[in-house]
Design an enzyme around this catalytic site. Structure first.
Site, PDB file in Angstrom:
ATOM      1  N   CYS A 473       0.817  -1.223   0.000  1.00 13.84           N
ATOM      2  CA  CYS A 473       0.000   0.000   0.000  1.00 13.84           C
ATOM      3  C   CYS A 473       0.850   1.272   0.000  1.00 13.84           C
ATOM      4  O   CYS A 473       0.518   2.250  -0.685  1.00 13.84           O
ATOM      5  CB  CYS A 473      -0.973  -0.001   1.177  1.00 13.84           C
ATOM      6  SG  CYS A 473      -0.233  -0.342   2.776  1.00 13.84           S
ATOM      7  N   ASP A 597      -7.761   5.248  -1.312  1.00 12.76           N
ATOM      8  CA  ASP A 597      -7.334   4.005  -0.659  1.00 12.76           C
ATOM      9  C   ASP A 597      -6.604   3.099  -1.650  1.00 12.76           C
ATOM     10  O   ASP A 597      -7.198   2.614  -2.616  1.00 12.76           O
ATOM     11  CB  ASP A 597      -8.565   3.288  -0.101  1.00 12.76           C
ATOM     12  CG  ASP A 597      -8.204   2.215   0.912  1.00 12.76           C
ATOM     13  OD1 ASP A 597      -7.063   1.716   0.858  1.00 12.76           O
ATOM     14  OD2 ASP A 597      -9.065   1.880   1.743  1.00 12.76           O
ATOM     15  N   HIS A 599      -5.699   0.117  -1.128  1.00  9.16           N
ATOM     16  CA  HIS A 599      -5.973  -1.290  -0.849  1.00  9.16           C
ATOM     17  C   HIS A 599      -7.035  -1.883  -1.775  1.00  9.16           C
ATOM     18  O   HIS A 599      -7.348  -3.070  -1.676  1.00  9.16           O
ATOM     19  CB  HIS A 599      -6.418  -1.454   0.609  1.00  9.16           C
ATOM     20  CG  HIS A 599      -5.413  -0.953   1.606  1.00  9.16           C
ATOM     21  ND1 HIS A 599      -5.451   0.329   2.111  1.00  9.16           N
ATOM     22  CD2 HIS A 599      -4.329  -1.547   2.163  1.00  9.16           C
ATOM     23  CE1 HIS A 599      -4.447   0.496   2.949  1.00  9.16           C
ATOM     24  NE2 HIS A 599      -3.749  -0.618   3.003  1.00  9.16           N
TER      25      HIS A 599
END
Length: 646
Positions: A473, A597, A599
């Protein structure tokens, strides 16, 4: 000062960095308008940068040299702004009219706007001089500030673009090398005469040839041109005139009527007409002739010097302007101006290593019209001479000195098709770009939103088939940050892969060689090392003891987005996110964080990403009492600083 209650000035913008407090009374800005706009309309304010020695008076010859090519045909000087009181309004009017005479010739008898900025109050006041012979100045009763300036300029406007490569053969005597200057002047005059020749041919066509509703090219012949009519006095063609005679067609003939989605009003998205010059040296004749060769012997040893130049002109026009006037009053004067400018720049070093000059067109943010700049390609972009040229342009245009807005990589490229999608076109990339645009509001009442400025690409888990789920990440956040620097043209390097990021950390001695190819996490410190090594970018790191303390940093983060505007990496525990902005109510302390994000593991489906919350506003504690940022984790905020460069 006469009074006219019907007089009003329309402002499409406000002058940038208008601070005349403590300055000497004098001219500070030139007011730019257009013959295609209603009278007394100001589209931009360009700073005066040349003054006479030991004087605050503008150096008008130098100013005219700069503005002649900087301002595209279709825009023009319409006034000046001076500091001081109302007595300096006459100074502004006289300076503007003198500059207009240098640019457009004596006898340019048009209304001129004089603006005065109070040295203490900063208030703008306007007057108008109707003509060169008018003894009095008319006061302005109202100032109209246009709300949607881009729409005002581009809804009924278009661009004309003409490139003309030319080889100039210069003959000169070896005994008198200075004869080359006379030869250059003669050849330049010959080219200008050919541009105006009745036998010249101009072909106009749509530059976006991929459009489905493309119109056939139009031919304008030199004999059809009209060089005597003033643009402001040309009447638009009737809308129902649908004849195909070139004299009866306007620029709207090339308008694209089937643009998908909502229109975007800007120079980049404007309809562009490509103009090609075809010199017809044969002409038509009913009499049959045979070729004739003439021989002129030279009296002394002579040398031939061939100078290659490429003229590149960009003009603005109303869609209603007849095409023949677009050629005779915009394109040809633009080509003539560039010929004369190139001649002046070439002559000092013509017999040595003559300059490699090329013109570029830019549409910098905050400037409603494009500009044209000549760069000397013999110098690299980072060499001080080029840096000083750009710094001077930034000063004139009121642009910040820490953004490379006028580097060649930011120039308008008419060879690329326009594309308003949110998919990046950088070197074939298909990554989503600027995914936060259009997302729902944060829910903070009375907050101030501070966001990343400029474009970025969204990097996330599994992109390009590389499985970094569970450990990559921070790498993805770093890639998004680097993409921002690429898209703002601070760097031309490719966004590095995970392995290249690891290799960089090994090269600087931060990691052992075994780190390359591993699945080890990295954090804010490693990201700062990579940004410094690959981009020369310094970073500020903020340490926060727990997620509960992150809202205390909202004011500092808001200042970062206002002043630096770069994406931020926020990491805590084993998780890393990209922060794109904050919504902060300073009075109540309520705030939200705009999170991108990394992820996410799905396809690049914008709707799926936004609806799934992979890009959206997050509060430290949501309405259900759930903590987005963990209270038992230490957090690092990485704030990349924008390089101070032009």
């Amino acid at each position: 000062m006469a009074d006219d209650s019907n007089r009003s000035v329309r402002l499409l913008c406000r002058p940038k960095q208008l601070n005349t407090k403590g300055s000497d009374p004098g001219i500070h800005f030139w007011l730019i308008g257009s013959p295609f706009f209603p009278p007394l309309t100001v589209a931009s304010f360009l700073r005066r940068i040349h003054t006479l020695p030991s004087s605050a008076s503008p150096d008008l010859p130098k100013e005219s040299e700069d503005l002649r090519t900087l301002i595209p045909k279709g825009f023009e000087v319409v006034g000046a702004l001076a500091s001081g009181d109302d007595t300096h309004a006459r100074t502004a009017v006289d300076a503007a009219r003198a500059l207009m005479n240098l640019l457009y010739g004596d006898g340019t008898d048009r209304p001129v706007i004089g603006a005065v900025c109070g040295s203490d109050s900063g208030e703008l006041r306007f007057v108008v001089s109707e003509s060169e012979n008018a003894t009095g100045l008319e006061s302005v009763s109202s100032v109209i500030e246009e709300r949607d300036s881009e729409k005002f300029v581009w809804e009924n406007g278009c661009l004309l673009h003409c490139e003309l490569p030319i080889k100039l053969p210069l003959y000169y005597s070896l005994k008198n090398p200075t004869d080359v200057e006379k030869s250059y002047a003669q050849v330049t005059e010959s080219v200008i005469a050919k541009l105006r020749d009745p036998q010249a041919v101009y072909m106009l066509e749509m530059s976006n040839k991929a459009s489905r509703d493309i119109s056939p090219p139009v031919i304008i012949r030199g004999v059809q041109l009209d060089f005597s009519t003033d643009l402001s006095k040309i009447k638009p063609l009737a809308e129902d005139d649908d004849g195909f005679n070139a004299s009866s067609l306007s620029c709207s003939y090339f308008s694209i009527s089937s643009k998908a989605g909502s229109p975007v009003f800007s120079a980049e998205n404007a309809d562009t007409i490509q103009v090609s010059v075809l010199f017809n040296s044969l002409g038509s004749s009913s009499a049959s002739t045979v070729p004739v060769a003439e021989y002129f012997p030279v009296q002394e040893e002579t040398r031939l010097l061939v100078v290659d130049i490429k003229l590149d002109v960009l003009c603005y026009s109303s869609r209603e302007l007849p095409l023949k006037y677009a050629v005779s009053n915009l394109i040809i004067p633009g080509l003539v101006d560039q010929l004369n400018v190139v001649q002046k720049l070439m002559l000092p070093n013509l017999l040595a290593q003559h300059p490699r000059l090329k013109s570029y067109h830019f549409s910098p943010p905050g400037i409603l019209h494009p500009i044209t700049v000549f760069y000397e390609l013999s110098f690299g972009e980072t060499e001080m001479k080029q840096v000083e040229v750009r710094r001077s342009l930034h000063s004139r245009l009121g642009l910040p000195y820490d953004r490379p807005l006028l580097r060649i990589s930011n120039a308008l490229d008419f060879s690329k098709l326009k594309n308003n999608d949110m998919v990046s076109l950088q070197k074939g990339s298909t990554l989503l770009r600027d995914v936060h645009i259009g997302i729902p509001s944060s829910g903070v009442t009375g907050g101030t939103v501070s966001l990343v400025q400029g474009s970025y690409e969204y990097f996330h888990y599994l992109h390009n088939g590389y499985n970094d789920s569970g450990w990559g990440c921070a790498y993805r956040s770093l890639q998004t940050i680097i993409s921002w620097f690429r898209l703002q043209n601070y760097t031309s390097i490719e966004v590095p892969s995970h392995r290249e990021i690891q290799q960089t950390l090994v090269e600087i001695g931060d990691k052992d060689p075994s780190f390359v190819g591993s699945r080890d996490w990295i954090g804010a410190i490693e990201l700062s090392f990579v940004l410094d090594k690959l981009l020369g970018v310094t970073c500020k790191v903020i340490n926060v003891r727990s997620g509960a303390e992150l809202p205390e940093k909202c004011r500092e983060l808001a200042m970062h987005f206002e002043n630096q505007s770069t994406p931020v990496m926020i990491g805590g525990g084993l998780l890393a996110y990209t922060l794109l902005g904050v919504d902060y109510n300073e009075a109540s302390g309520d705030c939200a964080f705009l999170i991108l994000d990394p992820h996410y593991t799905g396809s690049d489906d914008l709707k799926k990403i936004v609806n799934g919350g992979w890009c959206g506003w997050k509060k430290a504690v949501d309405s259900k009492g759930k903590n987005f940022f963990l209270h038992d984790k230490f957090y690092n905020l990485l704030l990349p600083q924008r390089p101070n460069m032009v």
